[in-house]
Design a protein around this motif. Structure first.
Motif, mmCIF file in Angstrom:
data_model
loop_
_atom_site.group_PDB
_atom_site.id
_atom_site.type_symbol
_atom_site.label_atom_id
_atom_site.label_comp_id
_atom_site.label_asym_id
_atom_site.label_seq_id
_atom_site.Cartn_x
_atom_site.Cartn_y
_atom_site.Cartn_z
ATOM 1 N N UNK A 259 0.883 -1.101 -0.057
ATOM 2 C CA UNK A 259 0.015 -0.095 -0.023
ATOM 3 C C UNK A 259 1.069 1.393 0.101
ATOM 4 N N UNK A 260 0.447 2.281 -0.790
ATOM 5 C CA UNK A 260 1.167 3.612 -0.995
ATOM 6 C C UNK A 260 0.344 4.713 -1.035
ATOM 7 N N UNK A 261 0.351 5.606 0.007
ATOM 8 C CA UNK A 261 -0.449 6.680 0.191
ATOM 9 C C UNK A 261 0.113 8.041 -0.085
ATOM 10 N N UNK A 262 -0.241 8.864 -0.758
ATOM 11 C CA UNK A 262 0.775 9.849 -1.328
ATOM 12 C C UNK A 262 -0.230 10.867 -1.721
ATOM 13 N N UNK A 263 0.222 12.173 -1.820
ATOM 14 C CA UNK A 263 -0.525 13.379 -2.075
ATOM 15 C C UNK A 263 -0.957 13.328 -3.446
ATOM 16 N N UNK A 264 -2.199 13.912 -3.359
ATOM 17 C CA UNK A 264 -3.083 13.985 -4.790
ATOM 18 C C UNK A 264 -2.500 15.185 -5.289
ATOM 19 N N UNK A 265 -2.150 15.084 -6.790
ATOM 20 C CA UNK A 265 -1.704 16.045 -7.749
ATOM 21 C C UNK A 265 -2.720 16.607 -8.509
ATOM 22 N N UNK A 266 -3.398 18.081 -8.207
ATOM 23 C CA UNK A 266 -4.373 18.480 -8.970
ATOM 24 C C UNK A 266 -3.970 18.910 -10.267
ATOM 25 N N UNK A 267 -4.148 18.565 -11.461
ATOM 26 C CA UNK A 267 -3.933 18.945 -12.673
ATOM 27 C C UNK A 267 -4.347 17.974 -13.791
#
Length: 585
Positions: A259-267
């Motif tokens: 499992x990998x949780x990372x910041x969402x990139x808005x674009x």
């Protein structure tokens, strides 16, 4: 990933015949092995049919859409067979697409079209994986997880989610059972490679060596902790450029091996931006088009990746438009750090010397560097390689920067390496793949600047750095330490060698792989001849026991049974040996 003593160890494989304790994994996965062989035989059969143009059944073997396989090229059939074999082989094909030095440019270009056509795991399966990795109370970390995946690949799938504090994140979850399936398929592939080592026409390419190069790259992608570590390391490297380049931050407390949780990139990914025309109706909806890209985007991208190579020695190896996001604030985000590469100082200096040799038109020096960086075959034709390198330098060494075709030069260099059987180390091949992908992305951006001007500025800085006193001191220190180690060990090793020679214990081991089939057939032929002659003598002297001792049958009497059996057996072996020789051409 815990270390294991398995077929992926770094120890070189034995070149002898396989022992009972090292039976290929193909036998342990017989069902999957038979399925793989069936698919390979099905698509390979079209080669034989296509040579027989008048065969009335040549168009009977068709693909799923009803098109005869004989209408496809060999490269297309390879891609189709890999697609039919499933996610593991698709991943292998995608890795081989980045290795034109191994498979050639034609097959590499075809394999770039491979796509993971897999159905996503259900939300219940995803939640089961999350419970196993984060604990039964994993829901306390998330306010919401979107059931519809944002993207699906062979190894994992991505979902949008929201943490309890309102932070928008993306959740990458490994597909259920994919690790077990991939390891089984890789076992079968290793077994097939071991068998291919004994086929003379395939052995020259070193199938087992190729498998040992590719498999660790694929298995590493099963451990998301590696990607998490890469994300954090690149964020640190590019910290000074965060006004232009963004690396998603990770949430360590929610990351595990699967499992990998990372910041969402808005674009939007550049791939979607490139698909839109400037005058398309999407302009009315506010969606970005190629004309909206920032003017400095291409220069920033080129400068960032060249810095990774020439300064940091650690680079993102897959800069295709799908992994590059153009954010709403105009910054560039880099995603998917499952495939990265490292080059040490010696490799970086070799690359710099190769670029300098191309610029100076020094073909002989470039040939020596290619041999030093690559892994040439023992029977390499040096003169033919020098001719191809000279032609390469004449074509690309004289082009001006504004007309230089970087992707064409790299593709032709890959073709030269493949033609002469010069394999590249994994990291060098990843660098070559990265440069080709980067050139294609920069060409797509088309913002009207000369990317090679940036390359030239970096090379100028590199040459200045190589002449600095600090580098010379580091080089002198490295040479001194290596010389000291050599002077300490060489006398002892030389005395040991002389002592072995004095005691008659010195042995020279030769492995004539190409002559092994010839010698084996010669030995079998001599033994068969001996059995044939002995059987003939036994028939002549009527050695007991005999057939028809009293009354003749069909004019035959007192025929030695042992002689007759030996005669039939030796004749059968001779026929089989002749057929084997004819089949091997």
């Amino acid at each position: 990933m815990p270390s294991q003593r398995s077929q992926w160890s770094d120890q070189p494989p034995s070149r002898n015949l396989m022992k009972l304790t090292s039976i290929p994994q193909l036998y342990r996965n017989l069902r999957r092995g038979r399925e793989i062989l069936r698919v390979l035989r099905r698509y390979g059969l079209a080669d034989w049919i296509s040579r027989t143009r008048r065969l009335p059944l040549q168009n009977w073997i068709k693909d799923r859409s009803g098109v005869p396989l004989t209408q496809y090229t060999r490269s297309q059939r390879i891609r189709m067979a890999i697609t039919e074999l499933g996610p593991t082989f698709i991943k292998v094909g995608q890795v081989l697409a980045a290795r034109p030095d191994l498979v050639g440019n034609e097959i590499a270009e075809e394999l770039k079209q491979l796509r993971n056509e897999v159905s996503p795991d259900s939300m219940e399966v995803v939640e089961t994986t999350l419970a196993e990795e984060l604990g039964p109370n994993f829901r306390k970390h998330f306010r919401h997880i979107e059931p519809m995946p944002l993207a699906t690949a062979s190894i994992g799938q991505v979902h949008r989610a929201e943490l309890m504090d309102g932070q928008r994140v993306v959740l990458k979850v490994q597909r259920r059972g994919i690790e077990k399936m991939m390891r089984e398929d890789l076992d079968v592939l290793e077994g097939l490679a071991q068998w291919a080592d004994h086929v003379e026409s395939l052995a020259i390419w070193g199938p087992s060596d190729m498998v040992r190069q590719l498999m660790p790259m694929i298995l590493r992608e099963l451990d998301f902790n590696r990607e998490r570590s890469n994300l954090k390391q690149f964020a640190q490297i590019l910290e000074a450029d965060k006004a232009e380049i963004v690396i998603p931050s990770v949430f360590d407390q929610l990351c595990t091996r699967r499992v990998l949780v990372m910041e969402e990139m808005v674009g939007e990914p550049l791939a979607k931006v490139f698909e839109r025309d400037v005058h398309s109706p999407s302009r009315e909806t506010g969606e970005m088009t190629r004309a909206d890209l920032p003017p400095e985007l291409g220069r920033t991208l080129a400068r960032t990746y060249l810095r990774m190579v020439f300064e940091d020695g650690f680079f993102h190896a897959d800069p295709h438009p799908g992994n590059l996001f153009c954010l709403r604030d105009g910054r560039l985000a880099i995603l998917d750090f499952g495939m990265t590469g490292r080059i040490d100082e010696a490799m970086r200096e070799s690359i710099e010397e190769m670029l300098a040799a191309i610029n100076a038109g020094d073909c002989r020096r470039l040939t020596r560097l290619i041999r030093r960086v690559g892994n040439p075959r023992v029977d390499l034709d040096q003169s033919a390689l020098e001719i191809d390198v000279a032609d390469f330098v004449d074509t690309y060494g004289r082009q001006t920067l504004d007309r230089f075709d970087l992707s064409g030069a790299l593709n032709q260099l890959s073709e030269i390496l493949h033609r002469h059987g010069i394999g590249l180390p994994n990291q060098s091949a990843l660098l070559l793949k990265m440069l080709i992908s980067l050139e294609g992305t920069l060409r797509e951006i088309g913002v009207g600047f000369d990317s090679l001007d940036i390359v030239r500025s970096y090379l100028r800085r590199v040459m200045i750095r190589r002449l600095t006193p600090a580098r010379r001191l580091r080089q002198a220190r490295r040479i001194y330490l290596e010389s000291e180690a050599f002077m300490e060990n060489a006398p002892e090793q030389l005395l040991s060698l002389m002592n072995q020679a004095r005691l008659g214990q010195l042995q020279v081991r030769l492995e004539p792989k190409r002559f092994a089939p010839v010698v084996n057939r010669l030995v079998v032929g001599l033994m068969t001849s001996a059995v044939f002659l002995g059987s003939a003598l036994m028939l002549s002297y009527e050695v007991s026991p005999v057939l028809f001792p009293d009354q003749p049958m069909f004019g035959i009497q007192r025929v030695s049974i042992l002689g007759l059996v030996g005669l039939i057996a030796s004749f059968s072996v001779m026929v089989a040996l002749c057929l084997a020789i004819l089949r091997s051409e």
